[in-house]
Design a protein around this motif. Structure first.
Motif, PDB file in Angstrom:
ATOM      1  N   THR A 293      -6.074  11.314   6.689  1.00 54.14           N
ATOM      2  CA  THR A 293      -5.368  10.197   6.061  1.00 54.14           C
ATOM      3  C   THR A 293      -4.067   9.916   6.803  1.00 54.14           C
ATOM      4  O   THR A 293      -3.294  10.837   7.085  1.00 54.14           O
TER       5      THR A 293
ATOM      6  N   VAL B 256      -0.626   7.687   6.321  1.00 52.21           N
ATOM      7  CA  VAL B 256       0.166   6.904   5.366  1.00 52.21           C
ATOM      8  C   VAL B 256       1.088   6.001   6.175  1.00 52.21           C
ATOM      9  O   VAL B 256       2.013   6.475   6.827  1.00 52.21           O
TER      10      VAL B 256
ATOM     11  N   GLU C 180      -8.654   7.204   7.268  1.00 53.61           N
ATOM     12  CA  GLU C 180      -8.288   6.265   6.218  1.00 53.61           C
ATOM     13  C   GLU C 180      -6.787   6.014   6.331  1.00 53.61           C
ATOM     14  O   GLU C 180      -5.994   6.954   6.357  1.00 53.61           O
TER      15      GLU C 180
ATOM     16  N   LEU D 227      -3.551   4.252   4.620  1.00 51.72           N
ATOM     17  CA  LEU D 227      -3.018   3.704   3.375  1.00 51.72           C
ATOM     18  C   LEU D 227      -1.747   2.923   3.678  1.00 51.72           C
ATOM     19  O   LEU D 227      -0.801   3.465   4.245  1.00 51.72           O
ATOM     20  N   GLU D 228      -1.712   1.664   3.299  1.00 48.59           N
ATOM     21  CA  GLU D 228      -0.571   0.798   3.586  1.00 48.59           C
ATOM     22  C   GLU D 228      -0.114   0.113   2.300  1.00 48.59           C
ATOM     23  O   GLU D 228      -0.937  -0.447   1.570  1.00 48.59           O
ATOM     24  N   ARG D 229       1.193   0.185   2.029  1.00 47.65           N
ATOM     25  CA  ARG D 229       1.705  -0.398   0.793  1.00 47.65           C
ATOM     26  C   ARG D 229       1.722  -1.921   0.829  1.00 47.65           C
ATOM     27  O   ARG D 229       1.549  -2.575  -0.196  1.00 47.65           O
TER      28      ARG D 229
ATOM     29  N   ARG E   9      -6.649   0.507   3.910  1.00 42.34           N
ATOM     30  CA  ARG E   9      -6.597   0.146   2.485  1.00 42.34           C
ATOM     31  C   ARG E   9      -5.173  -0.333   2.190  1.00 42.34           C
ATOM     32  O   ARG E   9      -4.198   0.386   2.443  1.00 42.34           O
TER      33      ARG E   9
ATOM     34  N   GLN F  79      -1.466   0.113  -1.242  1.00 46.13           N
ATOM     35  CA  GLN F  79      -1.632   1.498  -1.689  1.00 46.13           C
ATOM     36  C   GLN F  79      -0.276   2.205  -1.608  1.00 46.13           C
ATOM     37  O   GLN F  79       0.295   2.336  -0.522  1.00 46.13           O
TER      38      GLN F  79
ATOM     39  N   VAL G  70      -1.965   8.489  -5.305  1.00 42.18           N
ATOM     40  CA  VAL G  70      -1.853   7.133  -4.776  1.00 42.18           C
ATOM     41  C   VAL G  70      -2.080   6.131  -5.899  1.00 42.18           C
ATOM     42  O   VAL G  70      -2.984   6.290  -6.720  1.00 42.18           O
TER      43      VAL G  70
ATOM     44  N   ASP H 187      -3.003   2.170  -6.592  1.00 39.89           N
ATOM     45  CA  ASP H 187      -3.471   0.898  -6.055  1.00 39.89           C
ATOM     46  C   ASP H 187      -2.674  -0.190  -6.758  1.00 39.89           C
ATOM     47  O   ASP H 187      -2.870  -0.464  -7.940  1.00 39.89           O
TER      48      ASP H 187
ATOM     49  N   GLU I  98      -6.149  12.191  -3.963  1.00 36.86           N
ATOM     50  CA  GLU I  98      -6.956  12.435  -2.768  1.00 36.86           C
ATOM     51  C   GLU I  98      -6.623  13.830  -2.265  1.00 36.86           C
ATOM     52  O   GLU I  98      -5.454  14.182  -2.132  1.00 36.86           O
TER      53      GLU I  98
END
Length: 465
Positions: A11, A13, A34, A36-38, A131, A134, A148, A150, A159
């Motif tokens: 992952t 971030v 994977e 994860l992007e805010r 994604r 996130q 996390v 969503d 996770e």
């Protein structure tokens, strides 16, 4: 630890520049990733990220792109900047070349374009899933369990079982989680200046209204304006001012004061910015921070890279280049270490001292850019430096050339630069013209001071990637 030997998902971030490049590299090594992007997907929505519009990409950043086969396309969208163009309050423009000749230059490149390009390159691997919206609310540094949210649905999830790479910027949630690690230390030093971006539009037919191949600077002591060229013929201008004081963002609180200030200090730029007042008061004022921390990792569970580990102010043009070099070094270490914990420890050992060095140099360069670039003595020393670079190739080097045009570790560039700068300062005493520098004396000083240091640290001069 080649990923082709096992099916591991990791992952990341943060889908900024470093996170997206790291995703490209991990996918190339066979990992499933994977990210994860805010924020929303910047390729589909316009995002005001509060970050500088332009980047100055140089040797270290270009090398990292070359390792992934991406350099050639990036350079198609870049504009070479061969030197600084100094705009004094009165009088003629002054040009300062960056290197010994035009082959040594930095490149202006759109941050947004590069970020989108890297995200698409990562997705094209078939191994990377982005994604969006996130938000990481918690990371257990001991177990690696992520919590996390969503933000599109409000759903919260956990996770676990993955290694976590924190490339989530200077306000990193992953770095904050490392506070759980015994002995963790972090410092954040806010610069007393903020910045605001303005635009000089292209002229008729997309023409550049100032010299295209230069980084333009209006140095004014405690503040300055800079401008970098864009592909479409425009320039992105950045005004750096103290937050408070007689001349500051606080003091420029009305259109009349703003207009009078620009007319007095930046008249030639003001004439080229048609929407000055509207843009100034509508656009956000950005802040700048230096972040240093240790350790960078929690065993083999999580690690920070890029701004999350070492945010620096933008005045050496090395923030992104330094972050990309993290990925270059990571790439090399991946083949040499049998566990994530071993790899992360080696990465920190190699990069921490060098990221600290470029952070310090960036603050020093800020002072140079705003205070010194218009100073006659400074201009003379820069001219003397160029004479020495051409007269003593291979034995005389400058700090700027080592940082921007080589991959020599930043720490050595810092130390060599101090020695070289001292030599230039001594040789410039009593001179009025750089071409009158005493080359015989210069050769002696270089042999006495610079050459022995470089020989002593010869092993360290191997590049970091």
């Amino acid at each position: 630890m080649r990923a082709t030997e096992h099916n591991e998902t990791v992952t990341i971030v943060g889908a900024g520049l470093v996170g997206s490049l790291l995703a490209v590299e991990l996918a190339r090594q066979g990992y499933s990733v994977e990210v994860l992007e805010r924020r929303p997907d910047m390729r589909r929505e316009v995002i005001d990220a509060g970050r500088s519009i332009n980047l100055a990409i140089s040797t270290r950043g270009l090398y990292a792109l070359r390792q992934q086969g991406l350099e050639e396309e990036a350079l198609r969208h870049a504009i070479p900047m061969r030197g600084r163009m100094i705009h004094p309050p009165k009088g003629s423009l002054v040009y300062q070349p960056y290197g010994k000749d035009d082959s040594q230059h930095i490149n202006s490149l759109s941050r947004a374009w590069l970020n989108k390009f890297l995200m698409s390159a990562a997705e094209e691997s078939g191994r990377v899933r982005f994604r969006y919206r996130q938000r990481v609310t918690h990371l257990d540094a001991k177990t690696g369990v992520l919590t996390v949210v969503d933000e599109a649905t409000g759903e919260e999830r956990r996770e676990e079982g993955r290694v976590v790479f924190g490339t989530d910027g200077s306000g990193s949630a992953v770095r904050q989680a490392l506070e759980q690690v015994q002995g963790f230390e972090s410092t954040q030093e806010q610069l007393g200046h903020g910045y605001k971006e303005l635009t000089i539009p292209a002229g008729p037919g997309g023409a550049f209204q100032m010299e295209k191949h230069a980084l333009h600077i209006w140095p004014r002591g405690t503040y300055m304006l800079i401008a970098l060229p864009n592909e479409d013929g425009s320039f992105t201008c950045t005004l750096f001012l103290p937050w408070k004081g007689p001349v500051s963002f606080e003091s420029l609180d009305t259109p009349a004061r703003l207009e009078a200030f620009f007319e007095e200090q930046f008249a030639d730029a003001k004439a080229l910015i048609p929407d000055l007042t509207e843009a100034f008061f509508a656009r956000p004022t950005g802040s700048m921070v230096t972040v240093k921390c240790a350790p960078w990792h929690a065993g083999g569970k999580a690690v920070v890279l890029g701004d999350a580990a070492h945010a620096i102010v933008p005045f050496f043009g090395q923030g992104m280049n330094c972050g990309f070099e993290d990925v270059t070094v990571f790439n090399r270490l991946l083949a040499e270490h049998g566990s994530w914990e071993s790899l992360f420890g080696a990465l920190e050992k190699l990069r921490k001292t060098n990221s600290d060095a470029i952070a310090d140099m960036a603050v020093e360069n800020f002072i140079e850019m705003r205070d010194s670039t218009g100073n006659p003595r400074f201009l003379l020393e820069k001219a003397v430096e160029k004479v020495l670079l051409n007269a003593f190739p291979g034995t005389f080097v400058s700090r700027y050339s080592m940082v921007s045009f080589s991959r020599v570790p930043y720490r050595l560039a810092y130390e060599v630069g101090a020695i070289a700068g001292g030599i230039v300062s001594e040789l410039s005493e009593g001179l009025t013209r750089a071409e009158d520098v005493d080359l015989e004396r210069a050769g002696r000083l270089i042999q006495e001071r610079l050459v022995p240091f470089m020989k002593e640290h010869a092993d360290g001069f191997r590049t970091e990637g």
